[in-house]
Design a protein around this motif. Structure first.
Motif, short mmCIF file in Angstrom:
data_model
loop_
_atom_site.label_atom_id
_atom_site.label_comp_id
_atom_site.label_asym_id
_atom_site.label_seq_id
_atom_site.Cartn_x
_atom_site.Cartn_y
_atom_site.Cartn_z
N THR A 68 0.85 -1.19 0.00
CA THR A 68 0.00 0.00 0.00
C THR A 68 0.88 1.24 0.00
O THR A 68 1.73 1.40 0.89
CB THR A 68 -0.92 0.03 1.22
N ILE A 69 0.67 2.09 -0.98
CA ILE A 69 1.40 3.35 -1.05
C ILE A 69 0.53 4.45 -0.46
O ILE A 69 -0.70 4.45 -0.64
CB ILE A 69 1.80 3.68 -2.51
N SER A 70 1.15 5.37 0.25
CA SER A 70 0.41 6.49 0.84
C SER A 70 1.37 7.66 1.01
O SER A 70 2.59 7.52 0.84
CB SER A 70 -0.19 6.09 2.19
N ARG A 71 0.82 8.80 1.35
CA ARG A 71 1.64 9.98 1.57
C ARG A 71 1.01 10.86 2.60
O ARG A 71 -0.22 10.91 2.74
CB ARG A 71 1.89 10.74 0.27
N ASP A 72 1.84 11.59 3.32
CA ASP A 72 1.39 12.57 4.30
C ASP A 72 2.06 13.88 3.90
O ASP A 72 3.23 14.12 4.21
CB ASP A 72 1.81 12.15 5.71
N ASN A 73 1.32 14.73 3.20
CA ASN A 73 1.91 15.97 2.69
C ASN A 73 2.30 16.92 3.81
O ASN A 73 3.21 17.73 3.65
CB ASN A 73 0.96 16.63 1.71
N ALA A 74 1.65 16.83 4.94
CA ALA A 74 2.00 17.69 6.08
C ALA A 74 3.38 17.33 6.63
O ALA A 74 4.07 18.18 7.19
CB ALA A 74 0.96 17.57 7.18
N LYS A 75 3.77 16.07 6.46
CA LYS A 75 5.07 15.60 6.92
C LYS A 75 6.08 15.46 5.79
O LYS A 75 7.19 14.98 6.01
CB LYS A 75 4.92 14.27 7.65
N ASN A 76 5.67 15.82 4.59
CA ASN A 76 6.56 15.67 3.41
C ASN A 76 7.11 14.25 3.29
O ASN A 76 8.29 14.05 2.99
CB ASN A 76 7.73 16.67 3.50
N THR A 77 6.27 13.28 3.51
CA THR A 77 6.72 11.89 3.53
C THR A 77 5.76 10.99 2.77
O THR A 77 4.54 11.14 2.86
CB THR A 77 6.86 11.39 4.98
N MET A 78 6.35 10.06 2.04
CA MET A 78 5.60 9.02 1.35
C MET A 78 5.95 7.68 1.99
O MET A 78 7.08 7.51 2.48
CB MET A 78 5.97 9.01 -0.14
N TYR A 79 5.01 6.75 1.95
CA TYR A 79 5.23 5.46 2.58
C TYR A 79 4.92 4.33 1.61
O TYR A 79 4.15 4.49 0.67
CB TYR A 79 4.32 5.31 3.81
N LEU A 80 5.51 3.19 1.90
CA LEU A 80 5.15 1.95 1.21
C LEU A 80 5.04 0.87 2.27
O LEU A 80 6.05 0.41 2.80
CB LEU A 80 6.18 1.56 0.15
N GLN A 81 3.80 0.50 2.59
CA GLN A 81 3.56 -0.59 3.53
C GLN A 81 3.60 -1.89 2.75
O GLN A 81 2.82 -2.07 1.81
CB GLN A 81 2.21 -0.41 4.21
N MET A 82 4.49 -2.77 3.14
CA MET A 82 4.67 -4.02 2.42
C MET A 82 4.32 -5.19 3.35
O MET A 82 4.99 -5.38 4.37
CB MET A 82 6.11 -4.15 1.94
N ASN A 83 3.29 -5.92 3.00
CA ASN A 83 2.84 -7.08 3.77
C ASN A 83 3.01 -8.35 2.95
O ASN A 83 3.16 -8.29 1.74
CB ASN A 83 1.38 -6.91 4.18
N SER A 84 2.97 -9.47 3.64
CA SER A 84 3.07 -10.78 2.97
C SER A 84 4.27 -10.82 2.03
O SER A 84 4.17 -11.24 0.88
CB SER A 84 1.78 -11.09 2.20
N LEU A 85 5.39 -10.39 2.53
CA LEU A 85 6.58 -10.28 1.69
C LEU A 85 7.05 -11.64 1.22
O LEU A 85 6.93 -12.65 1.94
CB LEU A 85 7.69 -9.57 2.44
N LYS A 86 7.59 -11.65 0.01
CA LYS A 86 8.08 -12.87 -0.62
C LYS A 86 9.57 -12.70 -0.95
O LYS A 86 10.04 -11.57 -1.13
CB LYS A 86 7.31 -13.14 -1.91
#
Length: 124
Positions: A68-86
């Motif tokens: 899941t990709i997301s971003r918090d513009n107030a924190k100037n940060t983007m995220y990538l939540q990675m689950n069920s990694l292979k």
């Protein structure tokens, strides 16, 4: 804009990690952002992208339902939540940005700014 990726590490298959991409610059919120990855001896490939508002997201088929990709513009940060990694997710992950919405959001050449990369290793 300058980008700094972090959050990589070693994890067992089935585990989770969250990557972060911190950006400098006052106009971060106006940038289209993306995550790419590059495995050893492989070309850099698209993983996910997100519009400036976060309202639109895009994923490569192999990570749909797991990342899941997301971003918090107030924190100037983007995220990538990675689950069920292979194990095949093992790669150096790079964040990227561009002022304009890329015509091909999965194309590395459409992003002007890149972070330094963070290594994700998934053991079997």
């Amino acid at each position: 804009v300058q980008l700094q990726a972090s959050g990589g590490g070693l994890v067992q298959a089935g585990g989770s990690l969250r990557l972060s991409c911190a950006a400098s610059g006052r106009t971060y919120s106006s940038y289209f952002m993306g995550w790419f990855r590059q495995a050893p001896s492989e070309e850099r490939e698209f993983v996910a992208a997100i519009s400036w508002s976060g309202g639109s997201t895009y994923y490569t088929d192999s990570v749909k339902g797991r990342f899941t990709i997301s971003r918090d513009n107030a924190k100037n940060t983007m995220y990538l939540q990675m689950n069920s990694l292979k194990p095949e997710d093992t790669a150096v992950y790079y964040c990227a940005a561009d002022r304009n919405r890329p015509s091909r959001y999965s194309y590395t050449g459409d992003y002007a700014y890149w972070g330094q990369g963070t290594l994700v290793t998934v053991s079997s």
